[in-house]
Design a protein around this motif. Structure first.
Motif, PDB file in Angstrom:
ATOM      1  N   VAL A  63       0.866  -1.176   0.000  1.00 57.24           N
ATOM      2  CA  VAL A  63       0.000   0.000   0.000  1.00 57.24           C
ATOM      3  C   VAL A  63       0.904   1.228   0.000  1.00 57.24           C
ATOM      4  CG1 VAL A  63      -1.799   1.255   1.232  1.00 57.24           C
ATOM      5  CG2 VAL A  63      -1.799  -1.249   1.234  1.00 57.24           C
ATOM      6  N   TYR A  64       0.637   2.134  -0.929  1.00 60.79           N
ATOM      7  CA  TYR A  64       1.409   3.366  -1.080  1.00 60.79           C
ATOM      8  C   TYR A  64       0.502   4.560  -0.823  1.00 60.79           C
ATOM      9  CZ  TYR A  64       4.941   0.535  -3.418  1.00 60.79           C
ATOM     10  OH  TYR A  64       5.889  -0.407  -3.701  1.00 60.79           O
ATOM     11  N   TYR A  86       1.555  -8.244  -5.715  1.00 58.20           N
ATOM     12  CA  TYR A  86       2.740  -8.890  -6.287  1.00 58.20           C
ATOM     13  C   TYR A  86       2.698 -10.393  -6.034  1.00 58.20           C
ATOM     14  CZ  TYR A  86       4.918  -4.257  -6.427  1.00 58.20           C
ATOM     15  OH  TYR A  86       5.201  -2.940  -6.669  1.00 58.20           O
ATOM     16  N   ARG A  87       3.263 -11.169  -6.953  1.00 57.54           N
ATOM     17  CA  ARG A  87       3.580 -12.567  -6.683  1.00 57.54           C
ATOM     18  C   ARG A  87       5.002 -12.564  -6.136  1.00 57.54           C
ATOM     19  NH1 ARG A  87       2.793 -15.287 -11.611  1.00 57.54           N
ATOM     20  NH2 ARG A  87       4.851 -14.555 -12.181  1.00 57.54           N
ATOM     21  N   LEU A  94       1.296  -8.225 -10.292  1.00 57.26           N
ATOM     22  CA  LEU A  94       0.093  -8.825 -10.869  1.00 57.26           C
ATOM     23  C   LEU A  94      -0.988  -7.789 -11.172  1.00 57.26           C
ATOM     24  CD1 LEU A  94      -0.244 -12.032  -8.677  1.00 57.26           C
ATOM     25  CD2 LEU A  94       0.794 -11.802 -10.933  1.00 57.26           C
ATOM     26  N   ALA A  95      -1.152  -6.812 -10.285  1.00 56.34           N
ATOM     27  CA  ALA A  95      -2.214  -5.824 -10.477  1.00 56.34           C
ATOM     28  C   ALA A  95      -1.903  -4.567  -9.671  1.00 56.34           C
ATOM     29  CB  ALA A  95      -3.554  -6.390 -10.042  1.00 56.34           C
ATOM     30  N   GLU A  96      -2.493  -3.449 -10.121  1.00 53.43           N
ATOM     31  CA  GLU A  96      -2.350  -2.180  -9.418  1.00 53.43           C
ATOM     32  C   GLU A  96      -3.689  -1.453  -9.475  1.00 53.43           C
ATOM     33  OE1 GLU A  96       0.344   1.898  -9.553  1.00 53.43           O
ATOM     34  OE2 GLU A  96       0.827   0.241 -10.881  1.00 53.43           O
ATOM     35  N   PHE A 130      -9.045  -7.477  -5.904  1.00 52.42           N
ATOM     36  CA  PHE A 130      -8.274  -8.148  -6.950  1.00 52.42           C
ATOM     37  C   PHE A 130      -8.897  -9.516  -7.146  1.00 52.42           C
ATOM     38  CE2 PHE A 130      -4.950  -5.393  -4.968  1.00 52.42           C
ATOM     39  CZ  PHE A 130      -4.757  -4.555  -6.051  1.00 52.42           C
ATOM     40  N   GLU A 131      -9.333  -9.813  -8.381  1.00 49.74           N
ATOM     41  CA  GLU A 131     -10.017 -11.075  -8.675  1.00 49.74           C
ATOM     42  C   GLU A 131      -9.142 -11.981  -9.533  1.00 49.74           C
ATOM     43  OE1 GLU A 131     -14.651 -10.123  -8.955  1.00 49.74           O
ATOM     44  OE2 GLU A 131     -13.464  -9.089 -10.490  1.00 49.74           O
ATOM     45  N   ASN A 132      -9.575 -13.255  -9.609  1.00 52.04           N
ATOM     46  CA  ASN A 132      -8.917 -14.274 -10.434  1.00 52.04           C
ATOM     47  C   ASN A 132      -7.455 -14.468 -10.065  1.00 52.04           C
ATOM     48  OD1 ASN A 132     -11.331 -14.616 -11.884  1.00 52.04           O
ATOM     49  ND2 ASN A 132     -10.783 -12.934 -13.253  1.00 52.04           N
ATOM     50  N   ILE A 133      -7.177 -14.466  -8.774  1.00 54.31           N
ATOM     51  CA  ILE A 133      -5.830 -14.716  -8.271  1.00 54.31           C
ATOM     52  C   ILE A 133      -5.672 -16.229  -8.126  1.00 54.31           C
ATOM     53  CG2 ILE A 133      -4.203 -14.245  -6.405  1.00 54.31           C
ATOM     54  CD1 ILE A 133      -5.202 -11.755  -7.974  1.00 54.31           C
ATOM     55  N   PRO A 134      -4.640 -16.830  -8.703  1.00 52.61           N
ATOM     56  CA  PRO A 134      -4.462 -18.276  -8.561  1.00 52.61           C
ATOM     57  C   PRO A 134      -4.361 -18.685  -7.091  1.00 52.61           C
ATOM     58  CG  PRO A 134      -3.008 -17.429 -10.256  1.00 52.61           C
ATOM     59  CD  PRO A 134      -3.633 -16.246  -9.583  1.00 52.61           C
ATOM     60  N   SER A 135      -4.903 -19.857  -6.778  1.00 51.88           N
ATOM     61  CA  SER A 135      -4.918 -20.354  -5.405  1.00 51.88           C
ATOM     62  C   SER A 135      -3.506 -20.577  -4.887  1.00 51.88           C
ATOM     63  CB  SER A 135      -5.709 -21.661  -5.350  1.00 51.88           C
ATOM     64  OG  SER A 135      -5.697 -22.168  -4.038  1.00 51.88           O
ATOM     65  N   GLU A 136      -3.328 -20.351  -3.593  1.00 55.36           N
ATOM     66  CA  GLU A 136      -2.031 -20.614  -2.972  1.00 55.36           C
ATOM     67  C   GLU A 136      -1.809 -22.105  -2.762  1.00 55.36           C
ATOM     68  OE1 GLU A 136      -0.309 -17.531  -0.136  1.00 55.36           O
ATOM     69  OE2 GLU A 136      -2.412 -17.693   0.431  1.00 55.36           O
TER      70      GLU A 136
END
Length: 155
Positions: A63-64, A86-87, A94-96, A130-136
């Motif tokens: 977070v900035y 970030y990954r 991954l997204a901003e 943030f959507e569609n994030i691959p599962s851990e």
């Protein structure tokens, strides 16, 4: 071929008020341009506030705090911020998000990327999703941390 009078050349260099003055003007002009560039960078760059890792350390949210220019544009936000996902390994952005108000929702991060809440989503504050994030914890060869600890972490 034209001959140059050496005495005129030497007197111009020794007297030399004009060349010295031109050098000073160039130096002052160059420093002014560099100072303006530095000020523009400062005014338009967000500053780091805090970071949070996912439960299994696969993802990270940074977070900035919004830059001064972004704060002026979004004057009605209580705590304007930019959120980046970030990954961790291999490192990749991954997204901003756009500039969002983190005052609503207390700036908390909610991870839904591991069982039992495996919705492949990450919430940051009240307005960032943030959507569609691959599962851990993938079904094929899950990491050891996924085998016995189905936990979620919320800040």
């Amino acid at each position: 071929m034209k001959q140059i009078n050496a005495s005129v050349m030497i007197s111009y260099r020794i007297d030399g008020e004009k060349p010295f003055f031109k050098r000073v003007l160039c130096l002052v002009g160059g420093l002014s341009v560099a100072a303006l560039f530095a000020i523009a960078c400062y005014l338009s760059t967000p500053t780091f506030a805090y970071s949070d890792n996912s439960p299994h350390m696969t993802y990270r949210v940074d977070v900035y705090n919004a830059s001064i220019l972004q704060r002026i544009i979004h004057y009605d936000f209580g705590m304007p911020a930019v959120v980046r996902l970030y990954r961790v390994e291999p490192s990749a952005l991954l997204a901003e998000s756009q500039v969002v108000d983190m005052s609503a929702g207390n700036g908390s991060i909610s991870w839904h990327t591991a069982p039992p809440l495996d919705f492949n989503e990450v919430y940051a504050g009240h307005g960032v999703l943030f959507e569609n994030i691959p599962s851990e914890c993938p079904t094929q060869a899950p990491p050891p941390s996924c085998l016995n600890r189905p936990e979620t972490k919320s800040r």
